[in-house]
Design an enzyme around this catalytic site. Structure first.
Site, short mmCIF file in Angstrom:
data_model
loop_
_atom_site.label_atom_id
_atom_site.label_comp_id
_atom_site.label_asym_id
_atom_site.label_seq_id
_atom_site.Cartn_x
_atom_site.Cartn_y
_atom_site.Cartn_z
N CYS A 246 43.90 55.89 47.76
CA CYS A 246 44.95 56.69 48.43
C CYS A 246 44.90 56.55 49.95
O CYS A 246 45.79 57.05 50.64
CB CYS A 246 44.84 58.15 48.01
SG CYS A 246 45.05 58.36 46.24
N HIS B 271 53.54 61.43 47.02
CA HIS B 271 52.34 60.66 47.29
C HIS B 271 52.37 59.30 46.58
O HIS B 271 51.65 59.04 45.63
CB HIS B 271 51.11 61.49 46.85
CG HIS B 271 49.80 60.81 47.09
ND1 HIS B 271 49.59 59.92 48.13
CD2 HIS B 271 48.62 60.88 46.42
CE1 HIS B 271 48.33 59.48 48.08
NE2 HIS B 271 47.72 60.04 47.05
#
Lengths: 396, 396
Positions: free
Chosen positions: A86, A340
């Site tokens: 991420c 996200h």
């Protein structure tokens, strides 16, 4: 080292976008960033491309950046494909900063794009589940006491364990977590590029489906598709657009061995970033941070030094981190509301800081924003984020 | 920009190594490189890790470098995971060079590791097949006129088409290709880290199984497991070990749009590298180049400017590129004999140059080697290598 500037940024709306492809998402974000910078494809000297899951979800591995950039007309330039779970996007920003600050290039592109949605949801969850040491999966799952099921639950088990620990140590409550989600979704409502948004109440958040206790669905970031891009330039190119946004610090770190507490890598990265930028948390006007869950945001207030350990919930309750507060956090809506798409997130944070520092953030503008910080974290390795980065940007 | 040096290198033997893992391979190569540099884990400030297929073959994606380096004791340092198909390793070297030359770090690690073998061979071939634009696969296969079968055949179809074109344009023959394989396998016999080797005859090569006409098995690089590592340092660290190997040029490029001929990206990268290093092909003492097939080696003689176009086979026939010749090429055995664990290859080339320039290459030592060039290519995009790099190293 030479000064490095953000000359332009762009991003798609983050969303579940089944009809989009890596190429269409990339094109939109890159064109936005080039237009914003007033530059053309032929002026870009190198590109740093971030994506975390395409190999496992769409089948495109190895040369993702080349494939995404080709339809835009790029030819021959160095293209580097980067992964860091991420934190892939901020890692790409960091490499681009190195190229400019080190004097190798005067004008480079950073692109992050992710296509997480797939008709077979298990493929998405299984891809996300590779952000750990996969050989240790069974052992980690057993320790977390999760349901031992899909990979989605693995990360949620992990986040939930961190949240429970924080509740114990900091006297935080589920109501505190709910307030974070209310704040960020409220901000997201003012962001046309956010996946979700809405004027929620704490009850809405608490009453949404439980993911893993104490976390409910609205306390967790969604699955998203999207792309973000940025053009970084040296002093030579900077005159093209004012006001200028300068990178004051670009710090990347990895998991600390035997960490005493979660987010040790982020704590170290923040300390180093403050030192490099010769400033402290009190000098910041806004923050974009990695709110993978609502609980994480409160912990990160402490990690970034806004308040002493254990006082994150108090800072929130005072309203300091709301728009209009002393130090607004995640004015974009953050991961919780904006979405996200893994490889795009770190670049989207830089885009938000850039718009804010140029006073172009519309309804969510932080008044007189001059200095902003972005924190992006990714993966999990033996008690810490596998990768983490902190960037400090300033209007100059 | 600051000077950058190769302080130490290491590699495993390349081989089909079913009992190895990414972690065991990485540990061996990194420990070798650290020992060679006389440095310890705690002195490494950042790491650039290259791998192309683990996500698809072993299931480890996103944080491959962190997972591989953790058992060695690394903690907290920036770790960047890089992909660029078969040029992943040299891309990682390029990023490490940027970090040293740009003044960000004084001592960094580069690691490339690949585990290509799998009990299910189709998994390996399918992973290798992602080094193209996967959306265009059917169209490319149709154009190449291959058997439309597995991904292994795709790349071999491509290489064979290039080889046939070269036979037409340069009056090269299958016997010329066979001679390249004889040379490189002969060199590999002198390299204890090579996967294969042997005193072959041209007939052995021509009589081996046909892969795609005109290429036979012994004209094609094998499937390999293995790891290679290098430690790059600034002037500050350089004094630890003499003789010093200095990076004179580190050039990365990507596919050129509408190229007039194959290897356009490599041609450009070589020209830029010569310019940066202020020297020409006539100044080189040895070359490690990307002989994915025997035919490619002859074409690359021309691409790197050793001879005019069409004269590659003549250069070989003269014996110029043999050990003891004017400009030995692939003294390590090259990809054909040493093996080709994708993410490790570009770093293994740098390791070979380093050993040669330090006069530590044993039976395959190139006499008085002072300047060496490494060329690494990867992937395929609309008629050119998707990624390509050229490094020039010098004893100083």
């Amino acid at each position: 080292m030479s000064a490095a500037y953000v000359a332009g940024v762009g991003m798609t709306r983050f969303a579940k976008a089944p009809d989009s492809t890596l190429k269409t998402l990339a094109r939109a974000a890159v064109q936005d960033a080039l237009d914003d910078a007033g530059l053309t494809v032929s002026e870009i000297e190198a590109a740093y491309c971030s994506n975390a899951t395409a190999g496992l979800i769409t089948g495109q591995e190895m040369i993702r950046g080349q494939v995404e950039l080709r339809p835009l007309g790029f030819s021959g330039i160095p293209i580097v494909n980067v992964e860091n779970a991420c934190a892939s996007g901020s890692t790409a920003i960091h490499l681009a900063w190195q190229a400019i600050a080190g004097g190798m290039h005067d004008c480079v592109l950073v692109l992050g794009v992710e296509k997480l949605t797939h008709e077979d949801k298990s493929r998405t969850f299984s891809a996300i589940g590779t952000a750990i040491d996969v050989e240790a999966r069974a052992e980690i799952e057993a320790r977390l006491g999760g349901n031992g099921g899909d990979s989605r639950s693995f990360f949620m088990d992990l986040y939930a364990a961190n949240a429970r620990r924080y509740m114990d140590e900091a006297n935080a409550t589920r109501e505190d977590f709910a307030r974070v989600a209310v704040k960020n979704h409220g901000n997201g409502t003012r962001n046309p590029r956010a996946q979700y948004g809405g004027d929620l109440t704490a009850s809405d958040v608490l009453d949404s489906r439980e993911v893993v206790w104490p976390l409910t669905l609205l306390m967790c970031c969604p699955i998203s598709d999207g792309a973000a891009a940025a053009v970084l330039v040296s002093e030579r190119h900077k005159a093209r657009r004012a006001p200028f946004v300068r990178i004051e610090a670009s710090i990347l770190g990895s998991a600390v061995r035997a960490p005493e507490r979660p987010y040790s890598a982020a704590r170290n990265a923040a300390a180093t970033a403050y030192e490099k930028a010769s400033l402290g948390p009190g000098d910041l006007d806004l923050i974009e941070l990695h709110d993978g869950t609502a609980a994480a945001e409160l912990m990160l207030y402490e990690v970034l030094g806004l308040v002493p350990d254990g006082e994150g919930a108090r800072l929130l309750a005072e309203g300091a981190t709301e728009l209009g507060g002393r130090i607004p956090v995640n004015p974009s809506g953050g991961l919780l509301s904006k979405g996200h798409p893994i490889g795009a997130t770190g670049i989207a944070q830089i885009a938000e800081l850039t718009w804010q520092l140029r006073a172009e953030a519309g309804e969510r503008q932080v008044e007189d924003a001059r200095i902003g910080l972005a924190q992006n974290g990714g993966g999990w390795l033996e008690g810490d984020s596998a990768a983490t980065s902190v960037h400090i940007l300033a209007r100059s």
